[in-house]
Design a protein around this motif. Structure first.
Motif, PDB file in Angstrom:
ATOM      1  N   TYR A 137       0.842  -1.193   0.000  1.00  0.00           N
ATOM      2  CA  TYR A 137       0.000   0.000   0.000  1.00  0.00           C
ATOM      3  C   TYR A 137       0.882   1.249   0.000  1.00  0.00           C
ATOM      4  N   THR A 138       0.344   2.348  -0.549  1.00  0.00           N
ATOM      5  CA  THR A 138       0.978   3.635  -0.307  1.00  0.00           C
ATOM      6  C   THR A 138       0.809   3.963   1.175  1.00  0.00           C
ATOM      7  N   THR A 139       1.621   4.869   1.693  1.00  0.00           N
ATOM      8  CA  THR A 139       1.621   5.126   3.134  1.00  0.00           C
ATOM      9  C   THR A 139       0.293   5.676   3.634  1.00  0.00           C
ATOM     10  N   ASP A 140      -0.499   6.323   2.762  1.00  0.00           N
ATOM     11  CA  ASP A 140      -1.809   6.822   3.184  1.00  0.00           C
ATOM     12  C   ASP A 140      -2.911   5.779   3.040  1.00  0.00           C
ATOM     13  N   GLY A 141      -2.586   4.602   2.469  1.00  0.00           N
ATOM     14  CA  GLY A 141      -3.556   3.526   2.329  1.00  0.00           C
ATOM     15  C   GLY A 141      -4.555   3.703   1.212  1.00  0.00           C
ATOM     16  N   ASP A 142      -4.397   4.727   0.386  1.00  0.00           N
ATOM     17  CA  ASP A 142      -5.378   5.006  -0.669  1.00  0.00           C
ATOM     18  C   ASP A 142      -5.146   4.196  -1.935  1.00  0.00           C
ATOM     19  N   LYS A 143      -3.918   3.744  -2.133  1.00  0.00           N
ATOM     20  CA  LYS A 143      -3.605   3.024  -3.368  1.00  0.00           C
ATOM     21  C   LYS A 143      -2.817   1.753  -3.063  1.00  0.00           C
ATOM     22  N   ILE A 144      -2.951   0.781  -3.953  1.00  0.00           N
ATOM     23  CA  ILE A 144      -2.172  -0.454  -3.897  1.00  0.00           C
ATOM     24  C   ILE A 144      -1.232  -0.463  -5.091  1.00  0.00           C
ATOM     25  N   MET A 145       0.043  -0.770  -4.838  1.00  0.00           N
ATOM     26  CA  MET A 145       1.030  -0.894  -5.905  1.00  0.00           C
ATOM     27  C   MET A 145       1.393  -2.362  -6.059  1.00  0.00           C
ATOM     28  N   LEU A 146       1.330  -2.842  -7.284  1.00  0.00           N
ATOM     29  CA  LEU A 146       1.604  -4.249  -7.591  1.00  0.00           C
ATOM     30  C   LEU A 146       2.662  -4.321  -8.673  1.00  0.00           C
ATOM     31  N   ALA A 147       3.665  -5.163  -8.461  1.00  0.00           N
ATOM     32  CA  ALA A 147       4.692  -5.426  -9.474  1.00  0.00           C
ATOM     33  C   ALA A 147       4.474  -6.827 -10.030  1.00  0.00           C
ATOM     34  N   SER A 148       4.445  -6.940 -11.352  1.00  0.00           N
ATOM     35  CA  SER A 148       4.230  -8.237 -11.989  1.00  0.00           C
ATOM     36  C   SER A 148       5.288  -8.471 -13.054  1.00  0.00           C
ATOM     37  N   CYS A 149       5.454  -9.726 -13.424  1.00  0.00           N
ATOM     38  CA  CYS A 149       6.386 -10.081 -14.483  1.00  0.00           C
ATOM     39  C   CYS A 149       5.749 -11.139 -15.377  1.00  0.00           C
ATOM     40  N   ASN A 151       6.313 -11.597 -19.797  1.00  0.00           N
ATOM     41  CA  ASN A 151       6.148 -10.765 -20.990  1.00  0.00           C
ATOM     42  C   ASN A 151       6.208  -9.285 -20.617  1.00  0.00           C
ATOM     43  N   GLY A 152       7.218  -8.928 -19.841  1.00  0.00           N
ATOM     44  CA  GLY A 152       7.382  -7.540 -19.411  1.00  0.00           C
ATOM     45  C   GLY A 152       7.252  -7.396 -17.914  1.00  0.00           C
ATOM     46  N   ASN A 153       8.021  -6.476 -17.343  1.00  0.00           N
ATOM     47  CA  ASN A 153       7.998  -6.233 -15.903  1.00  0.00           C
ATOM     48  C   ASN A 153       7.231  -4.933 -15.647  1.00  0.00           C
ATOM     49  N   ASP A 154       5.967  -5.083 -15.262  1.00  0.00           N
ATOM     50  CA  ASP A 154       5.060  -3.946 -15.186  1.00  0.00           C
ATOM     51  C   ASP A 154       4.737  -3.565 -13.754  1.00  0.00           C
ATOM     52  N   LEU A 155       4.320  -2.294 -13.583  1.00  0.00           N
ATOM     53  CA  LEU A 155       3.793  -1.797 -12.320  1.00  0.00           C
ATOM     54  C   LEU A 155       2.326  -1.442 -12.507  1.00  0.00           C
ATOM     55  N   HIS A 156       1.493  -1.837 -11.542  1.00  0.00           N
ATOM     56  CA  HIS A 156       0.064  -1.568 -11.584  1.00  0.00           C
ATOM     57  C   HIS A 156      -0.296  -0.771 -10.328  1.00  0.00           C
ATOM     58  N   ILE A 157      -0.991   0.345 -10.501  1.00  0.00           N
ATOM     59  CA  ILE A 157      -1.414   1.180  -9.378  1.00  0.00           C
ATOM     60  C   ILE A 157      -2.940   1.145  -9.333  1.00  0.00           C
ATOM     61  N   TYR A 158      -3.512   0.714  -8.199  1.00  0.00           N
ATOM     62  CA  TYR A 158      -4.955   0.590  -8.049  1.00  0.00           C
ATOM     63  C   TYR A 158      -5.472   1.554  -6.988  1.00  0.00           C
ATOM     64  N   ASP A 159      -6.647   2.112  -7.264  1.00  0.00           N
ATOM     65  CA  ASP A 159      -7.311   2.985  -6.305  1.00  0.00           C
ATOM     66  C   ASP A 159      -8.176   2.138  -5.384  1.00  0.00           C
ATOM     67  N   VAL A 160      -7.854   2.139  -4.099  1.00  0.00           N
ATOM     68  CA  VAL A 160      -8.558   1.291  -3.144  1.00  0.00           C
ATOM     69  C   VAL A 160      -9.973   1.794  -2.899  1.00  0.00           C
ATOM     70  N   LYS A 161     -10.144   3.105  -2.778  1.00  0.00           N
ATOM     71  CA  LYS A 161     -11.456   3.671  -2.443  1.00  0.00           C
ATOM     72  C   LYS A 161     -12.477   3.477  -3.551  1.00  0.00           C
ATOM     73  N   GLU A 162     -12.001   3.257  -4.770  1.00  0.00           N
ATOM     74  CA  GLU A 162     -12.911   3.075  -5.899  1.00  0.00           C
ATOM     75  C   GLU A 162     -12.985   1.615  -6.337  1.00  0.00           C
ATOM     76  N   GLY A 163     -12.807   0.720  -5.373  1.00  0.00           N
ATOM     77  CA  GLY A 163     -13.006  -0.701  -5.652  1.00  0.00           C
ATOM     78  C   GLY A 163     -11.968  -1.315  -6.551  1.00  0.00           C
ATOM     79  N   LEU A 164     -10.702  -1.054  -6.270  1.00  0.00           N
ATOM     80  CA  LEU A 164      -9.586  -1.591  -7.051  1.00  0.00           C
ATOM     81  C   LEU A 164      -9.651  -1.162  -8.516  1.00  0.00           C
ATOM     82  N   ARG A 165     -10.001   0.091  -8.739  1.00  0.00           N
ATOM     83  CA  ARG A 165      -9.954   0.641 -10.097  1.00  0.00           C
ATOM     84  C   ARG A 165      -8.496   0.874 -10.477  1.00  0.00           C
ATOM     85  N   LEU A 166      -8.138   0.462 -11.688  1.00  0.00           N
ATOM     86  CA  LEU A 166      -6.766   0.651 -12.153  1.00  0.00           C
ATOM     87  C   LEU A 166      -6.514   2.126 -12.432  1.00  0.00           C
TER      88      LEU A 166
END
Length: 426
Positions: A137-149, A151-166
């Motif tokens: 989580y970000t330190t304020d708890g508003d977003k989730i950061m996910l690292a995946s691999c 076919n590419g090493n990507d970062l995904h940022i999700y908004d927690v308050k809006e139901g895991l909206r990308l």
């Protein structure tokens, strides 16, 4: 690098009972069996009464036996079963009773938890073939950061308050798979990868502002103090280094130690760093003095004449002096620092402990094991009242052995010490 805002497949779930507690037996009344008519089995206590009508219930031996048979009320969430999926990483929310879990096959799930049940409240599935490497989580708890691999090493940022909206997806964010992900503040975070590169990111600009080659091996863990000036990082080549967060440059680097550095924690009013290594030792460094360790606790872990202490893969400072370690041998151990003293086993599982995290108020930790489909919870609130006096004499040569640990199970362990059973007989 391209920034893409197309949504991953998102699914919000309400009232999913898949991972509800199956511990309803805690509330069952065993006396029902005595009220049923012919054909029901009698309880153990009834059988004892039938055999001995003069049974003395005040006898301390009988009391100890009955107490050992009683089922204790759960003081932690039930096991979180993700089968047929295996968890790769997890992160507790900073203020709410929520645990976010990512899996090796590309699922991201949010659960609310209580002592009674774990409830799925949201989920995201990445495209087939992607592996979730790290989540936080970000330190304020508003977003989730996910690292995946995959076919590419990507970062995904999700908004927690809006139901895991990308919120955004950064494709090809790193050249190698992310091995460590750390939120510095609500806008800044860091990634470390398998090739030893450290990147510093600003969410407001959506780009990294520093790219440093700090090791030839994997960057395994990161941490900073409340000042947010330096970021301390460990690498599996056995080094500790500090990076200036604002300038994005290397401040200090330690000597190379003989075993890999796997995990890091800050304790003693942020004045010291604890680093767990691949030989079952914890090195202690003074904050701002990263070049050479100031102290060492060696030989943590099961030790016999034929078996050396195993690697420490995860580490959590649970108080200002008490540190919990998760080992290759499946044991979660507690150590007090200053004075150094082995406190006992928090718990044990039949597989290697790979990840641990602590909840928002510090009374629970969760653990992930290798090749397992279950996340386990441990209530560690008893450490709040546990102290080791400064004047207590500590034998530094004394290290935990298999024989010692059979006698040193802490309240969170599923095993009972023989001394506890017979304690009321003296």
């Amino acid at each position: 690098m391209d920034v893409e805002s197309t949504d991953d497949q998102t699914q919000v779930v309400q009232n999913d009972d898949k991972n509800s507690s199956d511990d309803s037996s805690f509330d069952e009344d065993d006396s029902d069996s005595s009220e049923d008519e012919d054909g029901d089995k009698k309880s153990s206590r009834q059988e004892m009464d039938d055999k001995d009508p003069d049974l003395d219930e005040d006898d301390p031996v009988i009391k100890s036996i009955q107490a050992a048979r009683e089922k204790k009320k759960a003081n932690h969430p039930p096991d979180l079963d993700l089968s047929p999926h295996s968890p790769s990483c997890m992160s507790f929310h900073q203020s709410e009773d929520i645990l976010t879990v990512a899996t090796f096959d590309g699922d991201l799930r949010m659960y609310s938890y209580s002592d009674e049940a774990n409830t799925l409240i949201g989920s995201v599935s990445l495209e087939e073939g992607r592996i979730c490497r790290e989540v936080t989580y970000t330190t304020d708890g508003d977003k989730i950061m996910l690292a995946s691999c995959g076919n590419g090493n990507d970062l995904h940022i999700y908004d927690v308050k809006e139901g895991l909206r990308l919120d955004r997806r950064i494709k090809q964010a790193t050249t190698a798979a992310v091995s460590s992900l750390y939120s510095i503040d609500e806008n800044t975070f860091a990634t470390g990868d398998d090739d030893g590169y450290l990147l510093l990111w600003d969410l407001r600009t959506r780009n990294s502002y520093a790219n440093l080659k700090v090791s030839e091996d994997c960057i395994s863990s990161m941490i900073t103090s409340h000042e947010k000036r330096l970021l301390a990082c460990t690498a599996t080549d056995g080094s500790l280094f500090a990076v200036r967060i604002r300038g994005g440059s290397i401040d200090t680097q330690s000597e190379i130690y003989e075993s890999e550095f796997n995990c890091i924690g800050l304790f003693k009013q942020e004045s010291k760093i604890a680093v767990g290594n691949g030989q079952g030792s914890v090195y202690v460094f003074n904050w701002n003095e990263f070049g050479r360790h100031a102290d060492i606790y060696t030989g943590i872990g099961a030790k016999t004449k034929k078996k050396k202490p195993e690697a420490i893969n995860a580490l959590i400072p649970i108080t200002e002096r008490i540190i919990l370690t998760g080992g290759e041998d499946g044991c979660i151990r507690a150590m007090n620092f200053y004075p150094q003293k082995y406190l006992g086993l928090v718990g044990q599982v039949p597989y290697s402990i790979e990840k641990m995290d602590v909840c928002n108020d510090g009374h629970l930790i969760a653990s992930i094991g290798s090749d397992e489909e279950v996340i386990k919870f441990w209530n560690v609130s008893y450490f709040e009242s546990m102290t080791v006096g400064k004047k207590e004499k500590v034998k530094h040569k004394s290290k935990p052995t298999l024989e010692d640990e059979s006698k040193s199970n802490l309240p969170s362990s599923s095993k009972q010490n023989a001394a506890d059973f017979y304690g009321g007989l003296v």
